[in-house]
Motif scaffolding. Structure first.
Motif, short mmCIF file in Angstrom:
data_model
loop_
_atom_site.label_atom_id
_atom_site.label_comp_id
_atom_site.label_asym_id
_atom_site.label_seq_id
_atom_site.Cartn_x
_atom_site.Cartn_y
_atom_site.Cartn_z
N VAL A 243 0.85 -1.20 0.00
CA VAL A 243 0.00 0.00 0.00
C VAL A 243 0.88 1.25 0.00
N ASN A 244 1.93 1.18 0.81
CA ASN A 244 2.85 2.32 0.92
C ASN A 244 3.46 2.66 -0.44
N ALA A 245 3.77 1.62 -1.21
CA ALA A 245 4.39 1.84 -2.52
C ALA A 245 3.33 2.03 -3.60
N LYS A 246 2.08 2.09 -3.18
CA LYS A 246 0.93 2.25 -4.10
C LYS A 246 0.94 1.18 -5.19
N MET A 247 1.24 -0.03 -4.80
CA MET A 247 1.32 -1.12 -5.78
C MET A 247 0.12 -2.07 -5.71
N GLU A 248 -0.85 -1.76 -4.86
CA GLU A 248 -1.98 -2.67 -4.74
C GLU A 248 -2.81 -2.67 -6.03
N ARG A 249 -3.31 -3.87 -6.40
CA ARG A 249 -4.06 -3.99 -7.66
C ARG A 249 -5.53 -3.73 -7.46
N VAL A 250 -6.03 -3.97 -6.26
CA VAL A 250 -7.40 -3.59 -5.93
C VAL A 250 -7.31 -2.73 -4.68
N PRO A 251 -8.26 -1.82 -4.51
CA PRO A 251 -8.18 -0.95 -3.33
C PRO A 251 -8.14 -1.76 -2.04
N ALA A 252 -7.19 -1.45 -1.19
CA ALA A 252 -7.07 -2.14 0.09
C ALA A 252 -7.83 -1.36 1.15
N ALA A 253 -8.17 -2.05 2.23
CA ALA A 253 -8.82 -1.36 3.35
C ALA A 253 -7.86 -0.28 3.85
N PRO A 254 -8.39 0.86 4.22
CA PRO A 254 -7.48 1.94 4.65
C PRO A 254 -6.70 1.52 5.91
N ILE A 255 -5.41 1.52 5.79
CA ILE A 255 -4.58 1.27 6.98
C ILE A 255 -3.49 2.33 7.02
N ASN A 256 -2.98 2.54 8.18
CA ASN A 256 -1.87 3.47 8.32
C ASN A 256 -0.59 2.70 7.98
#
Lengths: 180, 665
Positions: free
Chosen positions: B444-457
């Motif tokens: 998520v940090n690297a913005k590499m997720e293929r589908v939206p992930a649940a918002p996490i810090n």
């Protein structure tokens, strides 16, 4: 036409190929009808006729100086030479001793064998022939017909003899071709 | 498509097909030795040479790609002469005196090739050079004197298994097959999968267990399925007069494509446990032979008063090596009819309960097929050791690493795949969830997720990853990005995840798979782990106050833990194949068939419903499991249905949503 004369002998082998020849049962009579069986290990004559034979059959490889003489005599006296069985064709089981030196083989056979007592001695009488590397017949003399098999089946031997007796060169293939 | 003419026949083949394969497609037999359908062609033996119009010299057809308009001749007097010369050179190179080789007389491809060429002798005599014979291996012997250096074994060891144990040492006529850096095979990195034995065309690799037991044509071959683990490899069982001679991988099997591991190939033949051939009943403290009637009556006597009791009635355990048919009937007898509240499997759902529960919750399968491993370009292996168990799945992973596939291993313990891994994440024991969340955060940090992930810090999670898992943040980030950037990522998980009973860890893994687009594969356990879970035979066993315990052990080996826990059972009946510490404790022992003596279905880890076929006859007084259950039910005055050859067991399998789609072959 006179019946073709056939002579045979055995060298460095186990006699199994000649046993296989006898294994053809009643067909041996047919063979006797087709050919004039001269000197063989299973008849009384000891040497192929000096006047020559038509077919010479040899079983076994060549592993000493006596064998060399026998082979050369047979080659000289026969028109068609048949190498019968794996030892005559390839060298066979006796040829496995070629992976060792002759000294090693003799020592193993006459001194180190489990059944030999501590007095084991390698024979060295000057009248004895000399062991050599084991060779297939074709390494020493030209061979006309190769009949592999350990031993060749009686069927194969019958086919080969019958073809030769009728003046044809036997061709071994398919079911007749086996090295084992 | 490519059109060419071979021996006057028009052949159409896809582009990239070799002339050899094209000829085979047209039904033309081209002599060959180093070629094997499963291996990359090398053109080593030159026996497959063909004449191609316009080519100056004969070409090896195994390496020659077919091209449009080619006119090929596979046989001519000149080709025959060349082939005879090639064979003569091979024969004269080493010790190829046929009569004392176990393959001679039908099974030797070298000998058969010579027969095909009508060779009655070798025009060249051997060189009488000796090569080493290696007898250090438990299962096979390597005789370099019979080797023709076709390198099939070397290629199979590397290309198919990824083990790279076998190789060729020296140069020219000194070339010989060696293990690793020329160490004895028994001390080498060999994993005893036996694929080299299966590809060797001569007698150079000799199977200790089956050599001289007869030629292939004298043996009976039964196609079957291995029950060594949940992978479900296709096997050929070779028997002679009801004696197991050897087991070979089935090249046509979709699961394994011919590969096997030691557990599937050698262990069944090396079986040494002592067989039980008659029912045994304990009398005056000693197990004595008894009739089936007496033994079943003894069991029924002990169970009958307990029917319907919960907590203090009958507890029943079944091996997950039993066929699905037996497991279904076992379930029906003990859970439905005897109404016990403690009916489970020997694995107690450790490898399967968690995925099964998640499938229940999701209402649909979430795992993929094992085939994906073959093409994966990045694999995360978590909580699973594919070198010790489920080895064939491990081979798929290992063989892809040198081809550029990346491997991430998460395991607090030492793992056999570590040495091949691009990322070895040795996290603190019990921190799997944190590792998975760390990987998610890094993606998520690297913005590499293929589908939206649940918002996490993500930044916070990453900052804490080192504290929680003991891993360096850079390793977690690196591994996460490798997984996220792969085209065909796969996540393989095993007991490390499923046995701790933490559903959150598995859910986190499913999320990780979603955001990376990875396929999930859980490796399960024994051959019918998944089927047992489908029948709800997946709860943790506790003896509590149960008055009688019935163990359908089959040919399984009881664990020490089970033996310890059953020590206090007031009554123990064991339905099994072999004597074991468990039978020593039992009041009644009922002898049954082993896997190879019965037909039965097995559900592989990726949901393939496959059949293991009967290949041997069981001893006379030994029954199949279903017969025992049915007769026992009769003794108890209960009736079982579904043991009449119907597919009730199959319907029950499909009744519960499985973690992976169930398919019938």
């Amino acid at each position: 036409m006179a019946k073709p004369k056939v002579s045979s002998d055995w060298l460095a082998g186990c006699a199994g190929c000649h046993m296989s020849l006898l294994d053809m049962d009643e067909r041996i009579i047919k063979v006797a009808e087709l050919v004039d069986l001269r000197a063989t290990p299973i008849t009384d004559l000891k040497e192929p006729d000096a006047s020559g034979v038509d077919v010479g059959v040899l079983e076994g490889g060549i592993n000493n100086t006596t064998n060399e003489e026998v082979v050369k005599t047979m080659r000289k006296r026969c028109k068609v030479l048949v190498a019968l069985g794996d030892c005559a064709v390839f060298g066979g089981v006796p040829a496995l001793r070629n992976f060792f030196t002759i000294e090693e083989s003799l020592r193993r056979a006459y001194v180190e064998t489990e059944s030999t007592d501590s007095e084991g001695k390698i024979p060295d009488d000057p009248e004895l022939c000399h062991p050599t590397r084991v060779r297939a017949l074709s390494e020493v003399v030209p061979v006309d017909v190769f009949v592999p098999g350990c031993p060749p089946d009686a069927d194969v031997i019958f086919y080969v003899l019958a073809e030769l007796a009728q003046g044809r060169v036997p061709v071994l293939k398919d079911d007749l071709l086996h090295w084992h | 498509m490519i059109n060419l003419t071979i021996d006057g026949k028009q052949v159409e083949v896809p582009e990239g097909t070799t002339v050899l394969r094209a000829a085979e497609k047209a039904g033309i037999k081209v002599p060959k030795l180093c070629d094997h359908p499963q291996l990359v062609p090398t053109g080593g033996c030159r026996l497959c040479i063909v004449d191609v119009q316009g080519f100056r010299v004969p070409m090896s057809s195994c390496t020659l790609p077919a091209s449009n308009g080619m006119i090929v001749k596979t046989d001519s007097e000149a080709l025959r002469k060349s082939r005879q010369t090639i064979l003569s050179l091979l024969f004269s190179e080493r010790n190829h005196f046929c009569p004392f080789c176990q393959l001679s007389g039908g099974d030797c491809e070298l000998q058969n090739a010579a027969y095909d060429q009508g060779m009655t002798h070798w025009p060249m005599q051997p060189g009488w050079k000796t090569f080493p014979v290696d007898t250090s291996h438990d299962y096979f012997i390597l005789d370099n004197n019979r080797c023709i250096l076709c390198r099939r074994c070397v290629r199979a060891c590397s290309e198919l298994v990824g083990n790279y144990t076998l190789g060729i040492a020296e140069r020219g006529s000194d070339c010989m097959l060696v293990a690793d850096a020329n160490v004895p095979l028994g001390d080498s990195s060999c994993v005893s999968c036996g694929v080299c034995l299966q590809v060797c065309p001569t007698g150079a690799l000799i199977d200790r267990q089956s050599a001289y037991y007869g030629h292939e044509k004298q043996l009976t071959c039964t196609e079957s399925t291995c029950v060594g683990c949940s992978v479900g490899c296709g096997i050929n069982v070779l028997t002679s007069d009801n004696r197991l001679v050897r087991i070979e991988g089935n090249w046509n099997a979709p699961v394994n494509g011919g590969l096997l591991c030691k557990i599937g190939k050698f262990d069944p033949v090396a079986e040494t446990r002592s067989r039980i051939t008659t029912p045994l009943v304990r009398k005056n403290g000693k197990l004595e032979p008894a009739s089936w009637e007496e033994a079943l009556e003894k069991v029924a006597q002990s169970i009958k008063p307990l029917v319907g009791k919960k907590g203090n009635g009958v507890a029943a355990l079944a091996s997950t090596r039993l066929p699905a048919e037996s497991l279904a009937l076992f379930k029906q007898l003990f859970a439905d009819q005897i109404q016990s509240d403690m009916v489970t499997s020997l694995e107690e759902g450790q490898p399967s309960a968690l995925p099964a529960a998640l499938a229940d919750e999701l209402g649909l399968p979430f795992e993929g097929s094992l085939d994906i491993l073959r093409t994966a370009d990045c694999t995360l292996a978590i909580g699973v050791n594919l070198v010790e168990n489920h080895q064939v799945a491990g081979f798929f992973l290992k063989r892809n690493v040198p081809l550029g596939s990346k491997l991430i291993v998460v395991d607090p313990q030492e793992n056999g795949l570590d040495e091949l891994a691009a990322y070895i994440l040795k996290a603190n024991a019990g921190s799997d969830l944190d590792v998975i969340e760390g990987l998610q955060a890094a993606i998520v940090n690297a913005k590499m997720e293929r589908v939206p992930a649940a918002p996490i810090n993500s930044a916070k999670v990453l900052a804490e990853v080192n504290k929680k898992t003991g891993l360096a943040e850079a390793d977690v980030t690196g591994a996460a990005q490798a997984l996220a950037s792969a085209a065909k990522p796969v996540i393989v998980y095993g007991k490390g995840i499923t046995a701790n009973g933490n559903a959150d860890t598995l859910k986190a893994l499913v999320t990780l798979a979603k955001i990376t687009g990875a396929s999930l594969i859980s490796i399960k356990g024994e051959a019918n782990s998944l089927a047992a879970a489908q029948y709800h035979l997946d709860r943790v066993f506790e003896l509590n106050g149960h008055q009688a315990v019935y163990v359908a052990l089959g040919d399984d080996t009881p664990s020490q833990r089970l033996i310890d826990r059953l020590a206090k059972a007031p009554f123990l009946a064991v339905q099994t194949v072999y004597h074991s510490p468990l039978t020593e404790m039992a009041q009644v022992v009922l002898p049954v068939t082993r896997w190879i003596e019965q037909d039965g279905h097995y559900l592989s880890l990726d949901g393939r419903l496959q059949m293991a076929h009967k290949a041997m006859q069981a001893p006379a007084n030994v029954w199949v499991d279903e017969q025992v259950f049915t007769r026992l039910a009769g003794e108890l005055g209960l009736a079982l249905n579904g043991n009449d050859g119907s597919d009730r067991w199959k319907e029950l399998l499909f009744q519960r949503v499985a973690p992976v789609k169930i398919t019938e072959n």
